[in-house]
Scaffold this active site. Structure first.
Site, PDB file in Angstrom:
ATOM      1  CE  LYS A   1      -2.927   2.456   2.514  1.00 47.90           C
ATOM      2  NZ  LYS A   1      -4.148   2.678   3.462  1.00 47.90           N
TER       3      LYS A   1
ATOM      4  CE  LYS B   1      -5.887   1.783  -0.609  1.00 52.12           C
ATOM      5  NZ  LYS B   1      -6.566   2.002   1.012  1.00 52.12           N
TER       6      LYS B   1
HETATM    7  C1  PBG Z   1      -6.430   3.602   5.969  1.00 51.13           C
HETATM    8  C2  PBG Z   1      -6.551   3.519   4.403  1.00 51.13           C
HETATM    9  C3  PBG Z   1      -7.136   3.980   3.047  1.00 51.13           C
HETATM   10  C4  PBG Z   1      -8.075   3.755   2.351  1.00 51.13           C
HETATM   11  C5  PBG Z   1      -8.525   2.756   2.796  1.00 51.13           C
HETATM   12  N1  PBG Z   1      -7.262   2.507   3.873  1.00 51.13           N
HETATM   13  C6  PBG Z   1      -6.865   6.052   3.708  1.00 51.13           C
HETATM   14  C7  PBG Z   1      -5.402   6.282   3.399  1.00 51.13           C
HETATM   15  O1  PBG Z   1      -4.825   5.355   3.830  1.00 51.13           O
HETATM   16  O2  PBG Z   1      -4.970   7.276   3.553  1.00 51.13           O
HETATM   17  C8  PBG Z   1      -8.318   4.908   1.445  1.00 51.13           C
HETATM   18  C9  PBG Z   1      -8.526   4.096  -0.417  1.00 51.13           C
HETATM   19  C10 PBG Z   1      -9.452   5.100  -1.780  1.00 51.13           C
HETATM   20  O3  PBG Z   1      -8.411   5.691  -2.020  1.00 51.13           O
HETATM   21  O4  PBG Z   1     -10.225   4.251  -1.859  1.00 51.13           O
HETATM   22  N2  PBG Z   1      -7.642   2.870   6.706  1.00 51.13           N
END
Ligand code: PBG
Length: 326
Positions: free
Chosen positions: A197, A250
């Site tokens: 991620k 991601k």
């Molecule tokens: C954090 C989380 C995020 C997303 C999913 N889980 C936001 C971040 O890391 O700031 C983002 C998903 C998206 O942008 O669709 N719990």
């Protein structure tokens, strides 16, 4: 002497030929819908930066999930927005926390007819908006956070989650969650690891939807640097070693190379998250008449499959499933 031109166009001539020789495909079975559920509201609230997406009440969430089930979408992933936030993110693992309430209601609603996934993270529940507990100096405390993730996982599993998806990018989070689940008798509950991620600028609309923007600083000390692809191999190897059942990359489109290398590195299921910013860009350009939104949506999701993903978390799930049903 002249040679005939090698004619690749022969096999592109008709729709039937193109279907016959297609290498990748996109099916309703490949889609997981991310959904938001908010405590303390009595009607769904649209998210301005994500047209078509809403913060749900438990009741409107159940209706949405029934529709998705009837369309054949096999899974959903839940994100909760609590009424009260604090430094520990207490709402995340409370028995009556919003995600737990939603999971129980959905389990009643759909039985085993859908895979129910729960995001295991703290940023939606903390008043500072970071994904972990903070040290007095304001840094995210890795190991103290692991205990919280374990407790959240058990609360979610108790409420009926099939899959726990830790998104906080703490080192050791998969192992901590696996151990906590097993200790609580939840050996059958799976872990979908957000393994690679990235610290992406594409999460902006999600932070509106989940009301979880960090109140200071950013997430670069825990999420991956967009410059790094080899590091994804290390993240994946560690997460699989700690017991992850499935691996996620991601965001998706800017990281197709990472999806491809993770695919090459493992035979475990690989997921990709087509994130909020990717969705918002399609919607904004289409609203201006600058692109054909539905066509771009299908092209993007197919590209993610072609790169090697087995399934895709996407806010497009419902509309794509509807389009596939004609
Ligand atoms: C954090 C989380 C995020 C997303 C999913 N889980 C936001 C971040 O890391 O700031 C983002 C998903 C998206 O942008 O669709 N719990």
């Amino acid at each position: 002497m002249t040679f005939p031109v090698r004619r690749l166009r022969r096999l592109r001539r008709t729709p039937a030929f193109r279907r016959l020789v297609a290498e990748a495909d996109l099916r309703v079975d490949d889609l997981v819908a991310p959904l938001f559920v908010k405590q303390g509201i009595d009607a769904p609230e649209p998210v301005a930066s994500m047209p078509g997406v809403a913060q749900h009440t438990v009741a409107s969430l159940c209706a949405e999930v029934r529709t998705l089930r009837d369309l054949g979408v096999p899974g959903v992933i839940l994100f909760g927005i609590p009424e009260h936030k604090d430094a520990r993110g207490s709402g995340a693992d409370a028995v009556d926390g919003i995600v737990q309430q939603a999971l129980r209601a959905l389990r009643d609603e759909v039985g085993d007819g859908m895979v129910l996934m729960a995001d295991d993270c703290l940023d939606e529940f903390t008043d500072h908006g970071h994904c972990g507990l903070l040290t007095p100096a304001g840094e995210v405390d890795n190991d103290a956070t692991l205990e919280r993730y374990g407790s959240i996982a058990v609360a979610q599993a108790d409420a009926g989650a099939d899959v726990i998806a830790p998104s906080g990018m703490m080192d050791g989070q998969v192992g901590a969650i696996r151990a906590a689940l097993d200790r609580a008798g939840h050996e059958h509950v799976a872990v979908l690891a957000y393994a690679a991620k990235y610290a992406s600028a594409l999460y902006g609309p999600f932070r509106d939807a989940a009301e979880c923007a960090p109140q200071f600083g950013d997430r670069k000390s825990y999420q991956m640097d967009p410059a790094n692809a080899r590091e994804a191999d290390a993240e994946v190897a560690l997460d699989l070693g700690e017991g992850a059942d499935m691996i996620m990359v991601k965001p998706a489109l800017a990281y197709l190379d990472v999806i491809a290398r993770v695919r090459a590195a493992t035979d475990f299921p690989v997921a990709a998250y087509h994130v909020s910013g990717e969705y918002a860009m399609i919607k904004a350009a289409a609203a201006n008449g600058w692109i054909d939104g539905p066509a771009v949506a299908l092209e993007h999701l197919l590209a993610i499959k072609r790169a090697g993903a087995d399934f895709i978390l996407t806010y497009l799930a419902r509309e794509v499933a509807e389009s596939m049903h004609g």
